[in-house]
Design an enzyme around this catalytic site. Sequence first.
Site, short mmCIF file in Angstrom:
data_model
loop_
_atom_site.label_atom_id
_atom_site.label_comp_id
_atom_site.label_asym_id
_atom_site.label_seq_id
_atom_site.Cartn_x
_atom_site.Cartn_y
_atom_site.Cartn_z
N ASP A 273 -22.17 -29.02 16.06
CA ASP A 273 -21.11 -28.16 16.61
C ASP A 273 -19.87 -28.90 17.09
OD1 ASP A 273 -22.81 -26.07 16.15
OD2 ASP A 273 -23.39 -25.79 18.24
N ASP B 21 -32.54 -20.93 21.90
CA ASP B 21 -31.13 -21.30 21.81
C ASP B 21 -30.46 -21.31 23.17
OD1 ASP B 21 -31.06 -21.49 18.97
OD2 ASP B 21 -30.96 -19.32 18.84
#
Length: 609
Positions: A323, A547
């Site tokens: 990311d 997550d």
Amino acid sequence: MSRTTTSRTAFFAALAVVAGATGTAFAAAPGAAASAESVPCSVDYTVQNDWGSGFTAAVTVTNNGAAKSGWSVQWSYAGNQQITNGWNAKISQSGADVTADNESYNGSLASGGTVSFGFNGSYSGTNAVPATFTLDGVTCNVDDGGTGGDTGGSTGGDTGGSTGGDTGGSTGGSTGGDTGGSTGGDNGGGNGSRVDNPYVGAKVYVNPEWSANAAAEPGGSRIADEPTAVWLDRIAAIQGVNGGMSLRDHLDEALAQKGSGELTIQLVIYDLPGRDCAALASNGELGPDDLDRYKSEYIDPIADILSDPAYAGLRIATVIEPDSLPNLVTNAGGTNTTTDNCVTMKSNGNYEKGVSYALDKLGAIPNVYNYIDAGHHGWLGWDSNFDPSVQEFAKVATTNGASVDDVAGFIVNTANYSPVKEPYFSIGDSVNGQTVRQSKWVDWNQYVDEQSFAQALRSSLVSAGFNSGLGMLIDTSRDGWGGSARPTGPGPTTSVDDYVDGSRIDRRIHAGNWCNQSGAGLGERPTAAPAAGIDAYVWVKPPGESDGSSSAIANDEGKGFDRMCDPTYGGNSRNGNNPTGALPDAPVAGHWFSAQFQQLMQNAYPPLP
């Protein structure tokens, strides 16, 4: 539970790779007893998963003859095997005889090119590998008396294969696109010998800690021996957290699992300063200006351990900072998705400096293969994001001491849910004069799935200066989207939105939703070289690990509460102000989430036995 992997390769069926309880084996065509020129075609048939009454198989075909605009592969079973469903080919069966014809999108098969497809089947008794395969009526795997070439050589016909930089790129290599040379025609990869694709011809490490969690779940033993990555998400993880395994413990266990063959261990390098500036759930321990700590307390100790000669026989695949660089492209200024934290990280340059440093230090170790995270198609697939991403990746790989030679490839879909392939619609489809790009779901993106995105990104990266042997990974750990909600064919043509929504197997509310998605399932099992340009399908995000938490939970890991993990939240600009689709009662990121694990097994595609 036991699972075996068997294969009939292009030249020696006896060289099939068998996976025991310690890992998944990836079979590939071994060194040629005859040259590619003298074998008109070769077929690699690999049983990747066998549970006694059924199996999953992968088939890779290499065409050594003239280029084809369509193809048909045939074989016959000696037993009572019955194919139940397949992918990447139109598969039919009459008695023991099976025919696999190309789909509309993969009919082109270049001279020296390869094509791959797979299927699930059932059987009783024995599950012998077929003895003979034909491609358009020509018997494969048989020397036709031609001449040329020595064993392996520059044709890529050796066990090392190519990374998928060329027309081939799947099991067994190809005749042409890569440079060959010293980077890897052999089946080595340890002791300083680098191979083109570290997944070909190798087991992949099964993390005992994840495996124990999986096996403790009802039905979890069915996948407890699948390989998953080890996440080094804070400095303490290097030495082990709360009595858990240290990095050295994992490497020592990898040596034990390796035995006399080859083994790849996957490590996620994930502790940048100001980590994940756009998602609070995965924030890290280091502040935005802690670059020196990142180098000296995190990367340097990891590099010291990985360079220990004791581990030179392992292939070490590192996933570099999920990311991070994509956030600099999309969330660091000038758009409605901009965040102050991402603006800070772009301004101070510490994402770029940190990733470059990691590439440089880890890439200097001969048996380490760096894969940079490249987001996913639902993030970078628009024209406005795609080209700037390529430029950003090239910049980071050529500054601050890094070189393109430090980059083995890129990974897409890390810890995400986008399907490898959308089987029932494509980006070129139109309904009533409207392209699917005009649908609310696609929203003018250039891609609808990860494989097409990964292959296009790879081509652009090579054009931007990356090595021609560049390989791509796709994280398939949670993108199966099986179960009763999975479409079985194209949607209605009443409107472009009806068509896309009825066709798409991705059942998320919005492609921007990323946290503990309701309805998700396990995807393709880890597989080496499944398609052109793709080094492997991998399970980088261990299924069953959260997550992020559904509500705020105090922790000492630097992980915050992100409303995108809250099932009651109405969304934000990054997901079109849609509901999150997140599961309730989730723990902190990385912690075990039993309800999610059970859902992933229930909705697995291909289905679990």
